[in-house]
Enzyme design. Structure first.
Site, mmCIF file in Angstrom:
data_model
loop_
_atom_site.group_PDB
_atom_site.id
_atom_site.type_symbol
_atom_site.label_atom_id
_atom_site.label_comp_id
_atom_site.label_asym_id
_atom_site.label_seq_id
_atom_site.Cartn_x
_atom_site.Cartn_y
_atom_site.Cartn_z
ATOM 1 C CD GLU A 28 13.073 -6.289 13.074
ATOM 2 O OE1 GLU A 28 12.536 -6.163 11.978
ATOM 3 O OE2 GLU A 28 14.246 -5.942 13.307
ATOM 4 C CE LYS A 86 10.908 7.143 0.953
ATOM 5 N NZ LYS A 86 10.275 7.307 2.281
ATOM 6 C CB CYS A 144 17.711 -3.908 12.145
ATOM 7 S SG CYS A 144 19.071 -2.820 11.828
ATOM 8 C CD GLU A 158 20.863 -2.866 8.396
ATOM 9 O OE1 GLU A 158 20.050 -3.547 9.082
ATOM 10 O OE2 GLU A 158 21.189 -1.703 8.671
HETATM 11 P P1 ADP Z 1 9.096 0.401 8.996
HETATM 12 O O1 ADP Z 1 8.071 -0.689 8.814
HETATM 13 O O2 ADP Z 1 9.993 0.165 10.120
HETATM 14 O O3 ADP Z 1 8.540 1.788 8.943
HETATM 15 P P2 ADP Z 1 9.762 0.275 6.276
HETATM 16 O O4 ADP Z 1 10.509 -0.855 5.707
HETATM 17 O O5 ADP Z 1 8.293 0.367 5.997
HETATM 18 O O6 ADP Z 1 10.068 0.282 7.794
HETATM 19 O O7 ADP Z 1 10.375 1.653 5.810
HETATM 20 C C1 ADP Z 1 11.734 1.904 5.577
HETATM 21 C C2 ADP Z 1 11.854 2.840 4.390
HETATM 22 O O8 ADP Z 1 11.288 2.198 3.259
HETATM 23 C C3 ADP Z 1 11.113 4.168 4.549
HETATM 24 O O9 ADP Z 1 11.889 5.198 3.924
HETATM 25 C C4 ADP Z 1 9.844 3.928 3.763
HETATM 26 O O10 ADP Z 1 9.259 5.106 3.247
HETATM 27 C C5 ADP Z 1 10.356 3.056 2.631
HETATM 28 N N1 ADP Z 1 9.319 2.237 1.973
HETATM 29 C C6 ADP Z 1 8.175 1.740 2.505
HETATM 30 N N2 ADP Z 1 7.482 1.066 1.578
HETATM 31 C C7 ADP Z 1 8.191 1.123 0.429
HETATM 32 C C8 ADP Z 1 8.012 0.606 -0.895
HETATM 33 N N3 ADP Z 1 6.930 -0.086 -1.228
HETATM 34 N N4 ADP Z 1 8.969 0.853 -1.816
HETATM 35 C C9 ADP Z 1 10.070 1.546 -1.490
HETATM 36 N N5 ADP Z 1 10.292 2.074 -0.274
HETATM 37 C C10 ADP Z 1 9.375 1.871 0.680
#
Ligand code: ADP
Length: 502
Positions: free
Chosen positions: A406, A199, A309, A275
């Site tokens: 962060e 994904k 990160c 990570e």
């Molecule tokens: P950022 O805040 O830097 O955008 P995220 O942690 O939100 O980083 O996103 C990293 C990845 O996690 C993306 O592929 C995002 O679509 C996915 N993601 C965000 N929310 C969820 C969730 N509730 N469950 C699983 N994956 C998620």
């Protein structure tokens, strides 16, 4: 902050890919989302829509997991020899190399990073990762174990372990290094014989989709790699909570990391590697080569616009050299050419999205409110695109948000220190523990300090050094497990103990 002129456009070849209607890769076929929905992909340097991609959701995730399960259990993939698997991964690396320029352009258009950097770092590192992991396919071994079994006197046994693939793995990746994060995840999973549902981040789906087109060419059977574009709360959540996924590997924010753990725990207790975030200390000792350390400190925070990160976002400098160092880093910040990533002179592009720009600017405001001063930068660039000036903050205190949280942008918060003990405590005073760096000419001090820093990577007289052979991952709330190196191979395999009575 010099601003580069209007960007040259991407090559016709790249645009003929970008302009297509992008679908999901499920079971070797490119298919629309079951809902028929799509979403926009933007060029963050202009804010303009450059593509539309399928919006995958639960139903698509289900189909992809089924395909990955079939490919794992039957069909050509599990029947391949380790050598054949390795050669396919190597072929994928060769194909990626043949398309290096195209991938660098896609990455620049989609993420905003300079094309020159993507061509020198992101894409070659991804190629190298696949080659490194291709080599591992034939080197995954168990042990023979002399066992004693005291309660069965006289019995003889032959006991050994097998290292077997974990199974169907979900991989959820972020937008900061879209292709490279896909490679870090896919490489060890493929080397060990897992099958995958990847994904990608909603902000930056294009390079993984382009990579998806290369899997068939490299000879991977249908269903081994499935690619879902879509949103985190829907597609990502469906994947991490899916009962037929054996492992979820996630890179992203610590908040979402917690959600992943919860989803894994309340579904089938799938294995989890994470990570996550960081607030890495970059420490300049008084005996350091100061000009080198200044350049290193600028690279530590401004590389990839601080959207790393492991960015060196807390800069520790001895009181006696503080002004010299922070002025030096500020000078670097002011000289960075900020502009469209496709412009050959651009040193820093935009942040990835409006959301990210707003988030970083909120931190800049909170820093100002709490009394920090921007020695360079300190604000967004008005106009099109999601630009934020490279920023050096001074007059910080340990309780400020800009020191504790962060920021994930081009903002370094500088801290003065007096005593070594105070320095170590301050450097470790974070919920994160991803990376740290030390600048010194005294090797003994460097090794001693490296042991005391609670971080998964420690760099000495360098920063942002990555290699496919080096494990990368976090202490504390920066993660679980490691990416790359043989540690990644371990985390995509599980051990089976086989005991034969002779
Ligand atoms: P950022 O805040 O830097 O955008 P995220 O942690 O939100 O980083 O996103 C990293 C990845 O996690 C993306 O592929 C995002 O679509 C996915 N993601 C965000 N929310 C969820 C969730 N509730 N469950 C699983 N994956 C998620």
């Amino acid at each position: 902050m010099p601003i580069t002129a209007e960007a040259p456009s991407a090559s016709r070849n790249t645009m003929s890919f970008v302009d297509r209607e992008h679908k999901l890769l499920i079971d070797g076929q490119w298919v629309a989302a079951a809902s028929g929905k799509t979403f926009e992909v933007k060029d963050p340097a202009t804010g303009r829509t450059i593509a539309r991609v399928a919006e995958g959701d639960k139903a698509d995730v289900d189909r992809a997991v089924k395909a990955a399960r079939r490919a794992f259990e039957s069909g050509p993939w599990p029947a391949l020899t380790a050598s054949q698997r390795g050669r396919m991964i190597w072929k994928l690396a060769d194909l990626l190399e043949q398309h290096l320029d195209e991938f660098a352009e896609i990455e620049s258009l989609d993420n905003g990073k300079p094309r020159t950097i993507a061509a020198a770092a992101d894409v070659p590192l991804a190629i190298d990762l696949f080659r490194y992991m291709a080599g591992w396919a034939t080197k995954i071994e168990g042990n023979t174990i002399p066992i004693s079994v005291g309660y069965m006197p006289g019995a003889e046994f032959h006991a050994y372990t097998l290292r077997e693939p974990v199974g169907v793995v979900a991989q959820i990746i972020p937008w900061n290094f879209p292709l490279l994060m896909a490679a870090w995840k896919l490489g060890p999973a493929l080397a060990t014989g897992c099958t995958i549902v990847l994904k990608v981040a909603e902000e930056t789906p294009l390079s993984a989709i382009r990579l998806g087109h290369l899997f068939k060419e490299a000879g991977f059977p249908d269903g081994v790699v499935n690619i879902i574009t879509g949103f985190g709360e829907t597609a990502g959540a469906a994947l991490s909570g899916h009962p037929d996924v054996d492992k979820v590997a996630f890179t992203g924010s610590t908040e979402v990391g917690r959600l992943i753990v919860k989803a894994a725990g309340s579904s089938n207790l799938k294995k989890v590697t994470l990570e996550l975030g960081g607030k890495s200390p970059n420490i300049i000792l008084p005996d350091a080569d100061i000009p080198a350390a200044i350049g290193g400190a600028a690279n530590a925070i401004f590389f990839n616009h601080g959207q790393c990160c492991c960015a060196g976002s807390r800069l520790f400098v001895h009181r006696s050299q503080f002004d010299q160092v922070v002025n030096g880093v500020a000078e670097h910040a002011r000289k960075i050419k900020v502009g469209h990533g496709l412009h050959p002179e651009t040193g820093m592009g935009p942040l990835v999205s409006q959301i990210q720009q707003d988030r970083v600017c909120r931190f800049l405001d909170s820093g100002k409110r709490e009394g920090a001063k921007a020695l360079a930068g300190g604000q967004r660039r008005e106009g099109d695109g999601y630009f934020v000036e490279p920023t050096v903050l001074i007059d910080t205190r340990p309780d400020m948000e800009v020191i504790r949280e962060e920021i994930f942008g081009p903002v370094v918060a500088a801290v003065r220190y007096d005593e070594p003990e105070e320095l170590i405590a301050a450097a470790n005073d974070s919920v994160y523990g991803l990376a740290a760096a030390i600048w010194t000419r005294d090797l003994s001090k460097a090794h001693k300090l490296a042991r005391r820093l609670r971080a998964g990577s420690v760099w000495v007289n360098c920063y942002n050094i990555f290699d496919a052979a080096l494990p990368f991952g976090g202490y504390k709330q920066s993660g679980w497990g490691r990416e790359m190196g043989h540690e990644a191979i371990n985390l995509y395999t599980q051990t089976k103990a086989v005991t034969v009575q002779l």
